[in-house]
Every structure is written in C-alpha cells, then in structure tokens.
Motif scaffolding. Sequence first.
Motif, short mmCIF file in Angstrom:
data_model
loop_
_atom_site.label_atom_id
_atom_site.label_comp_id
_atom_site.label_asym_id
_atom_site.label_seq_id
_atom_site.Cartn_x
_atom_site.Cartn_y
_atom_site.Cartn_z
N LYS A 1 29.47 13.79 -2.74
CA LYS A 1 29.91 14.06 -4.11
C LYS A 1 28.73 13.83 -5.05
O LYS A 1 28.07 12.80 -5.00
CB LYS A 1 31.07 13.13 -4.46
N ILE A 2 28.43 14.82 -5.88
CA ILE A 2 27.32 14.70 -6.81
C ILE A 2 27.84 14.09 -8.11
O ILE A 2 28.87 14.53 -8.65
CB ILE A 2 26.70 16.08 -7.10
N ILE A 3 27.12 13.09 -8.58
CA ILE A 3 27.51 12.42 -9.83
C ILE A 3 26.34 12.51 -10.80
O ILE A 3 25.26 11.97 -10.52
CB ILE A 3 27.84 10.94 -9.56
N LEU A 4 26.53 13.21 -11.90
CA LEU A 4 25.44 13.35 -12.87
C LEU A 4 25.77 12.52 -14.11
O LEU A 4 26.73 12.80 -14.81
CB LEU A 4 25.27 14.82 -13.25
N GLN A 5 24.95 11.49 -14.36
CA GLN A 5 25.25 10.59 -15.47
C GLN A 5 24.18 10.62 -16.55
O GLN A 5 24.47 10.72 -17.73
CB GLN A 5 25.37 9.16 -14.95
N GLU A 6 22.95 10.54 -16.14
CA GLU A 6 21.86 10.39 -17.12
C GLU A 6 21.38 11.76 -17.60
O GLU A 6 21.47 12.76 -16.89
CB GLU A 6 20.68 9.66 -16.46
#
Length: 585
Positions: free
Chosen positions: A494-499
């Motif tokens: 699962k890709i998590i893009l936060q910054e």
Amino acid sequence: MNATQEELKLKLQQAIADAFGDEYQDVDPVLATTSNPKFGDYQANVALSLSKKMGQPAKAIAGAIVDKLEISDICEPPEIAGPGFINLRLRTSYLESQLQAIQTDPRLGIPTTKNPQREIVDFSSPNIAKEMHVGHLRSTIIGDCIARILEFRGHEVLRLNHVGDWGTQFGMLISYLREVHPEALTTANALDIGDLVNFYRQAKQRFDADPKFQEIARQEVVKLQAGAEDTLYAWKLLCEQSRKEFQIIYDLLDVKLTERGESFYNSFLAEVVEDLAELGLLVEDQGAKCVFLDGFTNRDGTAQPLIVQKSDGGYNYATTDLAALRYRIKQDNAQRIIYVTDTGQSNHFAQVLQVAGKAGWIPENVELVHVPFGLVLGEDGKKFKTRSGDTVRLRDLLDEAVDRVELDLEIRLKEDGREESTEFKQKVAEVVGISAVKYADLSQNRTSKYSFSYDKMLSLKGNTAPYMLYAYVRTQGISREGNIDLAELAGDTKIILQEETELTLAKHLLQLDEIISEVERDLLPNRLCDYLYQLSDKFNKFYENCPVLKSELPVRTSRLVLCNLTARTLKLGLDLLGIRVLERM
Ligand code: ARG
C-alpha cells in the motif's frame, strides 16, 4: 498522452458536450500540465477559446463545464482561476492507487502503442574508406535512442545503416592503390582504416592535380559499375575493411544496425530516372537529367533543379535516396521513415522528398521525416579537431572518455580508501565514459550545435551521465544499507503519500508515459534527459526530507517502494537513451 491526462481529457470532453450539446463533443479541452504547482497539476483552457465562439464570458463557460465534470475519483474539486482557467489537482488517493498498480509492471504502466507501425530509422551511415566522424557519432547516438523508444512503444523498427559504399571515390582509391599498394586490393586485412583514409586523401590530391590520373580513375569507376571481377573484388575488400572498423565503434556504443548501403540500390537507379521521365517531370539541363523544384532558387532567382543523372550518365546521392525511399515504402512496407543526419543535409532531404511527392511515390499513410541535428564543436567553439588540426578519430575520442573516467576513479577510490578489482574499475570506466559521451549528445536539443567538452560531460554535478548514474547507485545503496532486496518487496504494497516532497516525486514518476509519447512524436531525446534529471532531483529532495529505513511500518515499506520505482524509472529511462546502469560505482 499519459493515462491520467488522457482520462481527464475524455472527462472534460464529456462535460463540455453535456453542458453545451453534442455538437461540442469534439472540442479540444486544451489540457496541459501546469507550470506552477500553485495552480494544481493540470490546467484546461478550453473556456477561453469557447468564449469567443459562443459570445459568453469564459468564466461562466468554465463554471458550466465544471458543473458537469465528473472527476472526483481523480481530482480534488476543480478551481476556476483568472479569466476562466480550470485548474485540476490530483487526489493523493488517486496517486497512491496509480503507483500501487504499476509496482509489478515491468513496463512501469507504460502501454504499447495502439497502432504499431513499421518504421525505418536511417542513421549512422558513414562512408566506406572515409573516417567516421563526430557527425556520424551524433547520428548513431540519436538514431539509436529514437529506435529504442519506438521499439519500446511496440513499433516494428528497421535500423538501417545507409553506408556510402559506392561512387566515384572508389575509382580514385582503387586506381591509386593499384599503383602504391596493390596487395590491398587482393588480400584481406592488408590495410587498416587509418591507412585507408590516408590513401584516400592522397588519391584525392592526385585526382585533383593530375588529369591523366582522373581519366584512369574514371575508367576504374566504369569497370566497377560494369562489374569487372578484379575491381569488384577490390571494392568488396575495401568495404569489408571499413565495416570491421565501424563495428568496433558500434560494439563500444552498444548499437545495433542493419547495413544496407547505397550500392544495394544500384539496380533500381535507372528505373527511378525512367519513371520520372514517364511522369513528365524530367528536364535535360546542360546534359544532366533533372527535376525542377519549387521553392529552391539559385542566386539569380532561377529555379533550382535536383540532378538525378549527371551528364556522364552517372547517378548520384539523390538518385540513390529516391530509389531507397521507393524500396522502403514498397518492399519494406515502411509507414514512417526517419532520416537522422546533420542539418547540412536538410536541403537534400527537402528536395528528394519534394521530387518523390511530385512523382506520387509517397502514399498518404506514409510519413517521411528528416531529423536534423547541429554540429559538434570543439571547446573553443570552432570545428571539432585534434590539437594538430586533424579530424578526431572516433575510437580515440571514446577511448579518451573511458581513460579519463578510469583516472578519476583511481583518485576517488584512493581518497575513500576503497579497494576494487581491475575488472570493476574497467567496467565502471567503460560504462561511465561511453554513457557520458552519449548523454552529453542526447541532453542537448538536437537542433542546436554543441561543444564537446570532457570536463562538462564527466562532471558529477549537473545534467550529466555520471550524475544520473550516481542517482541510480544511490537508490541501490538504500537496499544494501537496509539489507533489503527492493525487487522482493510485496507487489501490492500500500502506497502512503504524506509529505510534499513525496507527492512531488509520485507525480513525476507517473509522468514518464507522457514524456515517452512526446519523444515518440517529436523525436527530441533531450526531453527524456530533462525528465530523468528532474526525477533524480525530486528523488534527492524526497530522500533528504523523508526518512526511509528509519521510518515506521507501513510508511517504511511504502517509501522503499517509492525508492524502487524511482530506481526502475531511472533504469528504464536510461536504457531508452542507450545507457546501462551500474549497481555500484
Ligand atoms: N553517408 C551520408 C553521410 O555521411 C549519410 C547518409 C544518410 N542517409 C541517407 N539516406 N541519405 O553524410
């Protein structure tokens, strides 16, 4: 166009039709990526162009389109800015799912073309018995890159080496060798190309100065054309000799070509002239057979002709190109023919194509493109030469790049207290040296000239091959440091893009598709270089800002996948440029 952009375009077209009626369904939404992230990722400017046509304010039109626009799964709610621009910003969840989907795809989500074509790339094409010069090097590097991109997109590509292996030069050379070095005409490998080039130069001098020799040389050409056994054999030997030398360069550059030289078309030349005559296009001018051209005039304003048969009955470069294009269209079934030569030949191709067009030899579905490139200059901005003023031998030029890298590498290793095997050092030097030469060439807009500078192309900073190769090595360093095989990461992480830097990198990764389509269309490899350069920059910023190995699960795995996708994108992109990556350097 990239899948996202394509999708958005379709949705916009749908919204326009829904808002204003079906007669508007083919209107171009004028969608482009934005230059400033402040305005989102894409911008549609269609409202401005419709405004005039419909006599309504653009803002109102934009509003009506946005009301019908169904893109909530892809974008944040659209914003209308300025006089009526529709600004679109991709949703983080959309980016995450797109990246997630390409993790295991060896093509990184880049589809093959929907209409594969048979394409010919005519490139490299040096002349037998003459030295291959930097112009041929440029053609070889650019042509190979174009061919690689077309192949990757799923076209069937014929890489043709249209070598200059026929013509009056052989009359001179053979006659001269008969006098001074007859063994060369009967024994294989009696000469190397360096000698051959020298003999050629001497033969030319002799030819220009001595009318008797001119006559002898002409006789020799007649013999060659008539297929006299000894002359033909000599010609074959000379070709073989040159071919071997060219192959050394192609091997160094890792470039594949199919040789089909000018001589291949000999038996089709007479027909070209006959057919032009039959079509009523042929005019005899001072004994030469020509076709008069539109738009090409002599200094005195009279129309300029393209000569297809000289007054002595001989055919020329243009006749051969006419025969070649007919053969490529009829026999090879080419749908696009791409010629990669320096800009100096632009007129030649414009003329040949005009004549072929007038003769009706170019079917509607066939496209012929000349892909011109500028001169290679020395660092002083003048013609590229050795210190002593001679033309630079390509082999020396490539060897020097490799030697310089090897020297730098030794120094660097010593500084870092590293020990490496000779094999390692040689491999690194060869890959970096050759890549640097290629990249320096490809990263320039090909239509301009450029200065050949070892210092610039070998620099570790800036838009250079060493810089790009390092960026790749750095990604591999992460996997070594964390003791993780990036290729072994689960394919459905699962890709998590936060910054912010993470999002920027993600968006860029998803744009490769668009860039490749652009290069496929405009045949400008420097766009791909720019893309890769920006990729490594965006990756560096991400890496500075976002801890990877030190972050917690599940972010850690997601970031590792981002690293891996960056690495694979770099590798694929460089491969399309004809550049191999190194795991370490
Ligand atoms: N042999 C030529 C040269 O050295 C280039 C040939 C390019 N191809 C062509 N079909 N004319 O300038």
